[in-house]
Structures are given as C-alpha cells and as structure tokens.
Write a protein that holds these residues in place. Structure first.
Motif, PDB file in Angstrom:
ATOM      1  N   GLU A 129       0.824  -1.210   0.000  1.00 25.85           N
ATOM      2  CA  GLU A 129       0.000   0.000   0.000  1.00 25.85           C
ATOM      3  C   GLU A 129       0.859   1.261   0.000  1.00 25.85           C
ATOM      4  O   GLU A 129       1.866   1.334   0.697  1.00 25.85           O
ATOM      5  N   SER A 130       0.443   2.262  -0.765  1.00 30.46           N
ATOM      6  CA  SER A 130       1.186   3.529  -0.806  1.00 30.46           C
ATOM      7  C   SER A 130       0.599   4.585   0.133  1.00 30.46           C
ATOM      8  O   SER A 130       1.264   5.565   0.453  1.00 30.46           O
ATOM      9  N   HIS A 131      -0.637   4.408   0.587  1.00 32.32           N
ATOM     10  CA  HIS A 131      -1.266   5.336   1.538  1.00 32.32           C
ATOM     11  C   HIS A 131      -1.540   4.560   2.827  1.00 32.32           C
ATOM     12  O   HIS A 131      -2.397   3.679   2.852  1.00 32.32           O
ATOM     13  N   PHE A 132      -0.818   4.907   3.881  1.00 29.29           N
ATOM     14  CA  PHE A 132      -0.860   4.062   5.083  1.00 29.29           C
ATOM     15  C   PHE A 132      -0.750   4.872   6.378  1.00 29.29           C
ATOM     16  O   PHE A 132      -0.395   4.338   7.425  1.00 29.29           O
ATOM     17  N   ALA A 133      -1.091   6.163   6.329  1.00 30.26           N
ATOM     18  CA  ALA A 133      -0.859   7.042   7.489  1.00 30.26           C
ATOM     19  C   ALA A 133      -1.604   6.595   8.744  1.00 30.26           C
ATOM     20  O   ALA A 133      -1.130   6.815   9.857  1.00 30.26           O
ATOM     21  N   ASN A 134      -2.764   5.953   8.584  1.00 28.79           N
ATOM     22  CA  ASN A 134      -3.550   5.532   9.749  1.00 28.79           C
ATOM     23  C   ASN A 134      -3.414   4.039  10.056  1.00 28.79           C
ATOM     24  O   ASN A 134      -4.072   3.528  10.969  1.00 28.79           O
ATOM     25  N   PHE A 135      -2.579   3.362   9.303  1.00 21.45           N
ATOM     26  CA  PHE A 135      -2.467   1.901   9.430  1.00 21.45           C
ATOM     27  C   PHE A 135      -2.173   1.473  10.863  1.00 21.45           C
ATOM     28  O   PHE A 135      -2.798   0.543  11.400  1.00 21.45           O
ATOM     29  N   HIS A 136      -1.199   2.135  11.495  1.00 21.11           N
ATOM     30  CA  HIS A 136      -0.759   1.698  12.822  1.00 21.11           C
ATOM     31  C   HIS A 136      -1.853   1.836  13.870  1.00 21.11           C
ATOM     32  O   HIS A 136      -1.913   1.061  14.821  1.00 21.11           O
ATOM     33  N   ASN A 203      -5.029  14.922  11.002  1.00 26.41           N
ATOM     34  CA  ASN A 203      -3.749  15.607  10.865  1.00 26.41           C
ATOM     35  C   ASN A 203      -2.730  14.926  11.785  1.00 26.41           C
ATOM     36  O   ASN A 203      -3.075  14.039  12.577  1.00 26.41           O
ATOM     37  N   ALA A 204      -1.471  15.355  11.689  1.00 23.63           N
ATOM     38  CA  ALA A 204      -0.390  14.674  12.411  1.00 23.63           C
ATOM     39  C   ALA A 204      -0.590  14.721  13.923  1.00 23.63           C
ATOM     40  O   ALA A 204      -0.328  13.740  14.626  1.00 23.63           O
ATOM     41  N   SER A 205      -1.048  15.850  14.455  1.00 20.98           N
ATOM     42  CA  SER A 205      -1.201  15.968  15.914  1.00 20.98           C
ATOM     43  C   SER A 205      -2.344  15.087  16.414  1.00 20.98           C
ATOM     44  O   SER A 205      -2.240  14.480  17.490  1.00 20.98           O
ATOM     45  N   GLN A 206      -3.435  14.984  15.655  1.00 12.63           N
ATOM     46  CA  GLN A 206      -4.547  14.101  16.038  1.00 12.63           C
ATOM     47  C   GLN A 206      -4.084  12.641  16.037  1.00 12.63           C
ATOM     48  O   GLN A 206      -4.417  11.865  16.940  1.00 12.63           O
ATOM     49  N   ARG A 207      -3.316  12.302  15.023  1.00  9.00           N
ATOM     50  CA  ARG A 207      -2.820  10.931  14.900  1.00  9.00           C
ATOM     51  C   ARG A 207      -1.884  10.592  16.058  1.00  9.00           C
ATOM     52  O   ARG A 207      -1.976   9.525  16.665  1.00  9.00           O
ATOM     53  N   GLN A 208      -1.019  11.522  16.405  1.00  8.93           N
ATOM     54  CA  GLN A 208      -0.060  11.281  17.487  1.00  8.93           C
ATOM     55  C   GLN A 208      -0.765  11.216  18.833  1.00  8.93           C
ATOM     56  O   GLN A 208      -0.435  10.364  19.671  1.00  8.93           O
ATOM     57  N   GLU A 209      -1.748  12.079  19.039  1.00  9.82           N
ATOM     58  CA  GLU A 209      -2.488  12.068  20.301  1.00  9.82           C
ATOM     59  C   GLU A 209      -3.217  10.742  20.488  1.00  9.82           C
ATOM     60  O   GLU A 209      -3.193  10.152  21.579  1.00  9.82           O
ATOM     61  N   PHE A 210      -3.850  10.259  19.422  1.00 11.88           N
ATOM     62  CA  PHE A 210      -4.585   9.006  19.558  1.00 11.88           C
ATOM     63  C   PHE A 210      -3.639   7.822  19.714  1.00 11.88           C
ATOM     64  O   PHE A 210      -3.940   6.865  20.435  1.00 11.88           O
ATOM     65  N   LEU A 211      -2.484   7.877  19.051  1.00 14.48           N
ATOM     66  CA  LEU A 211      -1.486   6.823  19.235  1.00 14.48           C
ATOM     67  C   LEU A 211      -1.046   6.749  20.696  1.00 14.48           C
ATOM     68  O   LEU A 211      -0.948   5.657  21.271  1.00 14.48           O
ATOM     69  N   ASN A 212      -0.806   7.893  21.313  1.00 15.98           N
ATOM     70  CA  ASN A 212      -0.417   7.906  22.730  1.00 15.98           C
ATOM     71  C   ASN A 212      -1.521   7.324  23.605  1.00 15.98           C
ATOM     72  O   ASN A 212      -1.245   6.629  24.588  1.00 15.98           O
ATOM     73  N   THR A 213      -2.776   7.598  23.245  1.00 11.02           N
ATOM     74  CA  THR A 213      -3.904   7.023  23.980  1.00 11.02           C
ATOM     75  C   THR A 213      -3.909   5.504  23.856  1.00 11.02           C
ATOM     76  O   THR A 213      -4.097   4.783  24.846  1.00 11.02           O
ATOM     77  N   LEU A 214      -3.700   5.000  22.646  1.00 12.90           N
ATOM     78  CA  LEU A 214      -3.675   3.552  22.442  1.00 12.90           C
ATOM     79  C   LEU A 214      -2.540   2.889  23.214  1.00 12.90           C
ATOM     80  O   LEU A 214      -2.721   1.819  23.811  1.00 12.90           O
ATOM     81  N   LEU A 215      -1.380   3.529  23.224  1.00  6.00           N
ATOM     82  CA  LEU A 215      -0.247   2.960  23.953  1.00  6.00           C
ATOM     83  C   LEU A 215      -0.508   2.956  25.456  1.00  6.00           C
ATOM     84  O   LEU A 215      -0.142   2.000  26.159  1.00  6.00           O
ATOM     85  N   PHE A 216      -1.160   3.990  25.955  1.00  4.10           N
ATOM     86  CA  PHE A 216      -1.537   4.021  27.373  1.00  4.10           C
ATOM     87  C   PHE A 216      -2.560   2.918  27.666  1.00  4.10           C
ATOM     88  O   PHE A 216      -2.501   2.244  28.709  1.00  4.10           O
ATOM     89  N   TYR A 217      -3.480   2.708  26.744  1.00  2.00           N
ATOM     90  CA  TYR A 217      -4.470   1.637  26.864  1.00  2.00           C
ATOM     91  C   TYR A 217      -3.767   0.284  26.972  1.00  2.00           C
ATOM     92  O   TYR A 217      -4.131  -0.560  27.807  1.00  2.00           O
ATOM     93  N   TYR A 218      -2.745   0.077  26.169  1.00  3.37           N
ATOM     94  CA  TYR A 218      -1.962  -1.155  26.240  1.00  3.37           C
ATOM     95  C   TYR A 218      -1.261  -1.272  27.598  1.00  3.37           C
ATOM     96  O   TYR A 218      -1.228  -2.355  28.193  1.00  3.37           O
TER      97      TYR A 218
END
Length: 239
Positions: A129-136, A203-218
């Motif tokens: 895939e060439s578009h994968f910004a939200n994959f993780h 956007n990048a900040s929304q993506r990073q904020e939610f990633l941090n939430t997911l990692l805290f959830y883990y």
C-alpha cells in the motif's frame, strides 16, 4: 522435535561475537527465541543475517524442545519478500515501531493461528500500500482484540466517554478516559477495516495524540508493556 512453521521476526540481538538471538512469533509455537550460532562469521552467515530483520516472514524448520528457552533453526527461507517495507524509510520506521509493540505484547509460547494470520496479512498489506498514514492506529486497535482487551462496543453509539481502565464506553467522564474527538475517532476506527482506513482524515497531531492514547491503553491492560523506544523517532517522521 523437528517441526516446520511460519514465523515473523520480532527482534534480533547480537550475542557474543558471531551469534544472534532471534525472537519470532510463530504459527505453531507462539513466541519463541532461537540461537543462531556463527551466523555472523561467514559470508554465507552474513547473507542469512538479512533474513532476521524485524517483521521478515520466514518458513522455518526448527528443533523445538518445550523445556528450553532457546531453540535452534535447522533450515530457513523467506516465504514473503517485502517490496517496500524494509526499503521505504517511513515504512521501515513504522515497522520497527510495531515490531517493538509486538515484542512487548506477545509473550505466550502457545499457538494462535488467527493472531498469526492477522499479523502476517497486515504487514503484507502495508508492504503493498502507498497510503498508510492511519495503518498503525487500526493495527493496534485490532491487535487488542486478539490480546483480549478490545473495547466493548455495548451502547457505543449512545455514550460519549470511553473508560480506558475498564475498556468500555461510559455515560460520565471517567478518571482514566477519553472524550470528544478521541472518542469519535475510536468509534470510527472500530467501524473501519483495512480497506476503508485511508478515508479517515486526520492531521499529524490528532494521529499522534490518539497513538499515545492507544499505547496508554496497552499499558493499562498488558502487564509489563512499555512504550517502544522507537516512538520518538517514529513521531518525528510522521509529522
């Protein structure tokens, strides 16, 4: 016991001068570690070192003994050759980050064929895939399903807070919880699949904020889970 199994590399660490200890998630045995003696010593060995980059998908013939912490590989070959995952710097950084998450999350020495198939298929999709910004984000959310703490979707549409500690949606703001746009994003991702993930606009900040939430959830739900060391580099590349 000599057995054949597929395996996905999670990590490899140099041991002494010429050896490697390689940790894999395998289809038949779950998470196991292998000692590769002398693999870095010869030209043939140097070639084989490339097989053990994180997330490489291998066909293994292994000598497996249930009472040992380190096992031995009799034969190895790559059964899926990545086209871009190891050569694209962004995908490579993403792969290193998710390999760390998997290494910290997958501890059991027992088979889970559904989990193996999920990981295998996900990284083959990312490779193509060439578009994968939200994959993780979707990957981590869906991985939680296999690990036993996927968000409970009971009354998902009617409640506007999410309790990270309990893993469920709430009527009131919990102490350890999220609200507003993060809850909206969680609901959106729960209704998404790998084919529709690119339609989620962040956007990048929304993506990073939610990633941090997911990692805290883990961290809340997996004993011993630690944020990956590669997170900072990964965030810099994704800004």
């Amino acid at each position: 016991m000599i057995a054949k199994t597929k395996g996905i590399v999670l990590s490899s660490i140099k041991y002494q001068d010429h050896d490697l200890i390689v940790r894999c998630y395998t289809e038949k045995f779950g998470t196991i570690s292998f000692l590769l003696k002398g693999v870095m010593k010869s030209k043939r060995g140097s070639k084989n070192v490339a097989f053990f980059q994180p997330l490489t998908q291998l066909q293994l013939e292994v000598k497996h003994q249930s009472n040992r912490s380190l096992h031995y590989i009799q034969e190895v070959k790559v059964y899926y050759i990545y086209e871009t995952l190891h050569s694209n710097i962004i995908k490579g950084s993403l792969g290193m980050f998710l390999a760390e998450v998997l290494s910290s999350s997958l501890k059991e020495e027992e088979p889970n064929e559904n989990l193996f198939a999920f990981i295998e298929t996900a990284f083959q999709w990312l490779d193509q895939e060439s578009h994968f910004a939200n994959f993780h984000l979707l990957f981590l959310l869906n991985l939680s399903k296999h690990l036993g703490f996927y968000p409970d979707d009971y009354l998902k549409e009617e409640r506007f807070f999410f309790n990270l500690q309990e893993g469920k949606f709430d009527k009131e703001q919990p102490k350890r919880g999220i609200a507003g746009t993060q809850v909206d994003l969680l609901k959106t991702l729960m209704d998404s699949d790998i084919q529709s993930i690119n339609s989620v606009k962040l956007n990048a900040s929304q993506r990073q904020e939610f990633l941090n939430t997911l990692l805290f959830y883990y961290e809340l739900h997996l004993e011993g889970f630690r944020k990956p060391k590669s997170l900072e580099v990964f965030n810099q590349l994704f800004h």
